[in-house]
Design an enzyme around this catalytic site. Structure first.
Site, short mmCIF file in Angstrom:
data_model
loop_
_atom_site.label_atom_id
_atom_site.label_comp_id
_atom_site.label_asym_id
_atom_site.label_seq_id
_atom_site.Cartn_x
_atom_site.Cartn_y
_atom_site.Cartn_z
N ARG A 1 0.82 -1.22 0.00
CA ARG A 1 0.00 0.00 0.00
C ARG A 1 0.85 1.27 0.00
O ARG A 1 1.76 1.43 0.80
CB ARG A 1 -0.93 -0.01 1.21
N HIS B 1 9.72 -1.81 14.82
CA HIS B 1 9.13 -2.53 13.70
C HIS B 1 9.38 -4.04 13.77
O HIS B 1 8.76 -4.80 13.04
CB HIS B 1 9.71 -1.97 12.40
N HIS C 1 4.31 -10.72 2.16
CA HIS C 1 4.90 -9.78 3.11
C HIS C 1 6.21 -10.31 3.69
O HIS C 1 6.91 -9.60 4.41
CB HIS C 1 3.88 -9.51 4.23
#
Length: 701
Positions: free
Chosen positions: A424, A611, A454
């Site tokens: 995205r 992250h 991913h």
């Protein structure tokens, strides 16, 4: 807003009570409030606070484009599956508007009453037309006539001119004109994005500063829309400009592709990206002094409801504040640091030799990203390397990783790359890279139909004296050199034969036809990850019951999945301590008596964006640690291709516990504590785990 029709499934499990869950969307708003907290925190250097405020606004734009648009779509379609907290789309939209309005009020006060005066004291000034001398007005008038006027396109709106298309996130002026004969007229003018939003005010800027009582040697800027407003008369000769009002819209930007019906996925993604500019309007932001009749004209023609209109004090769209961070004032920014590079991974060393001697674990950004780039560069130039296979999710516009892959192809190596086109807001970058890789002869695939890939993995196949050796890099973050300097991530480089075999089979699954759902050491989604996580949680419960000790530490970006939450609730109810480090959304409620009393949740928002995903289990005294790319969300576990990989070297497991997990559990400077009622207690101590890691970087090697 009416209640949508649809399916409201019965809930089962230990936590069927909706009050046991925090709403996902409201939890995200709480995360963005933690970002805003950093902008208000005076312990940060001034321009870092400005950066956090810019991030707050940018996050909010994306939230409206994706999440709020999804709720509005559910209302239009009239069919929903309720989340575990049982809030309907209407209830969520009402709650979100109330909560976001409060956040915006705080953000605007932060900018107007706190940051602007502080910037002014430091000689960084946003000047207004009223504060300028005639000389500067004349200079800016000439600049406008030569550089700006030619690209402006005023659009009339009347019986002969339809309401113009308003592009996503564009800044606009609604202009009211008066004609002696025809009366009032309405026009729209887009503020072009070909210039910076903050225009430097050049010659004699110190005179402006002195006029405002500010010492020289500063930097002056003015809002680009103010420059245009100063010169509106030149755009409408013969008319009197009565007034102008800023407005901005946000459109639905969520891409939906029916892959089974797409003959060419790359072309279909490109078409959907282009179509973003025409998505339905989700939000209208207007200058708070905009008259009601003008707001009504805009809302009516944009086909939105009153609850989608946000009246705000100007300026609008403050994600542009990141432009101020380019000012050369190192004294107002975080102290720079040099990422650590282990000697046996530095440029010129034989990285393959190093990896044969030991598994390499990199802690980014404390460790440099350069060893990974060097690993691929050496692979591209090494005549013994036969093939390179890699997944690419977000690589950025300038990628040394992709350049290394292109060089490998020039050296006649077999290069296969999975480029995820559905990443995205990175679709256009990835489309360009895919085209460039294909034109160079690289085998490019776009993933498994119906799933977003991913996983972060790279496989290098090398012929050595003893035969073929496979070198594998796996990470928690993207192959992106830019974000690797600001995201906290982990990456492992290994030549473990079983992981190498798993990697080969995993890439066969991605590029060919395979129904393989299990591997020797890797855990992949959607086939097995959910089940294996449930098994590892259940094992801790059983070990605790048997007196062998049970505990777990899980670090993720988001915890949303209901099955995972119920498993953690069940573990806590049996007495197993559960420590969760969840940066963003967390739908679990900790510390509830009888349900989650043994669960603690913290969220760290600091200098670097946390992250990495880490799953650590006590495992009866023999700790088991997995790293991966997946959060505990239904989309990661059920609708994405993900991998988790084990750390098996004792020293590496100890390093992750000692240098990452335990310090973050002890952090009381940047760590927010989640309370049972869903609120967060802000930090009040002095130990900053990220700053501590900077001070000891490299100690884990």
């Amino acid at each position: 807003m009416s209640k949508p029709k649809g399916r409201y499934p019965k809930q089962k499990g230990v936590a069927a009570d909706p009050s046991c869950f925090i709403n996902r969307e409201l939890s995200w708003v709480a995360f963005n409030e933690r970002v805003l907290h950093q902008a208000l925190d005076r312990s940060w250097p001034l321009l870092e606070r400005v950066k956090f405020l810019s991030i707050f606004y940018n996050n909010l734009d994306e939230f409206f484009m994706i999440r709020v648009s999804g709720l509005l779509r559910q209302l239009r379609e009239g069919f929903v599956d309720l989340p575990p907290d049982r809030m309907t789309p209407t209830e969520q939209l009402i709650a979100l508007r109330e909560r976001i309005a409060l956040s915006l009020e705080r953000a605007q006060r932060c900018f107007q009453q706190d940051l602007l005066p502080e910037l002014q004291r430091e000689g960084i000034t946003l000047v207004t037309p009223d504060s300028m001398s005639d000389k500067h007005r004349g200079y800016l008038r000439r600049f406008f006539e030569l550089e700006v006027f030619p690209i402006l396109t005023p659009l009339a709106f009347d019986a002969g001119h339809p309401f113009p298309h308003i592009s996503n996130l564009s800044l606009n002026l609604a202009i009211i004109l008066k004609d002696q004969k025809k009366g009032e007229r309405f026009a729209r003018l887009k503020v072009p994005d070909t210039f910076p939003r903050l225009i430097p005010v050049p010659a004699d800027r110190d005179k402006i500063l002195r006029k405002m009582g500010i010492p020289g040697d500063g930097r002056c800027f003015m809002w680009f829309e103010d420059l245009i407003r100063m010169n509106l008369d030149s755009l409408f000769p013969g008319y009197r400009v009565e007034d102008s009002y800023l407005f901005r819209i946000t459109r639905d930007a969520d891409i939906e592709i029916e892959e089974d019906e797409a003959d060419d996925l790359l072309e279909s993604i490109q078409e959907e990206v282009d179509r973003r500019e025409f998505g339905s309007v989700v939000r209208l932001e207007v200058e708070d002094r905009t008259p009601k009749r003008i707001r009504n004209i805009l809302a009516e023609n944009l086909e939105i409801s009153p609850h989608q209109v946000y009246a705000m004090s100007p300026p609008l769209g403050l994600s542009c504040l990141s432009e101020l961070c380019r000012v050369r004032r190192p004294d107002l920014k975080d102290r720079p640091f040099q990422p650590f590079v282990p000697k046996d991974l530095s440029q010129g060393t034989d990285i393959f030799r190093t990896v044969r001697s030991r598994d390499v674990l990199l802690f980014h950004p404390y460790d440099s990203f350069s060893p990974l780039v060097e690993f691929l560069r050496q692979a591209s130039q090494d005549p013994s390397v036969l093939a390179i296979k890699q997944t690419l999710y977000r690589v950025g516009p300038k990628s040394p990783i992709v350049e290394a892959l292109l060089e490998a192809r020039q050296q006649d190596k077999q290069v296969s790359v999975l480029v995820e086109l559905k990443a995205r807001f990175d679709e256009e970058n990835n489309i360009e890279w895919a085209k460039r890789l294909e034109s160079a002869g690289v085998h490019v695939v776009y993933g498994v139909p119906g799933l977003k890939t991913h996983a972060k993995i790279c496989l290098v196949v090398r012929r050595e004296k003893g035969g073929i050796v496979r070198y594998v890099h796996m990470g928690t973050g993207n192959y992106n050199a830019a974000t690797a300097s600001i995201y906290s991530d982990l990456g492992l480089i290994t030549c473990d034969p079983e992981i190498g075999a798993d990697a080969s089979e995993f890439f066969n699954l991605l590029t060919g036809y395979s129904k393989q759902d299990s591997f020797r050491k890797l855990i992949a989604a959607p086939a097995a990850m959910r089940r294996r996580i449930m098994e590892m949680i259940a094992r801790e419960v059983e070990n605790h019951r048997r007196g062998l000790g049970g505990a777990m530490i899980i670090k993720v970006n988001a915890l949303v999945d209901r099955e995972c939450i119920e498993a953690l609730y069940a573990a806590s109810a049996q007495g197993v301590p559960v420590f969760l480090i969840v940066r963003g959304i967390c739908c679990l409620k900790p510390r509830l008596e009888g349900l989650s009393r043994r669960i603690w949740v913290t969220s760290i928002v600091g200098r670097f964006l946390e992250h990495s995903r880490v799953f650590a289990f006590y495992n009866g005294g023999n700790p088991e640690i997995y790293l991966g790319s997946a959060d505990l969300m239904p989309r990661n576990l059920d609708r994405r291709v993900e991998i988790m990989f084990p750390l098996e070297d004792r020293k590496l497991k100890e390093a992750v516990i000692r240098y990452l997990l335990l310090p973050q559990m002890l952090d009381d400077r940047r760590s927010f504590r989640l309370n049972p009622d869903g609120t967060y207690t802000p930090p009040s101590g002095g130990f900053d785990s990220q700053e501590w890691l900077l001070s000891v970087r490299g100690a884990w090697h």
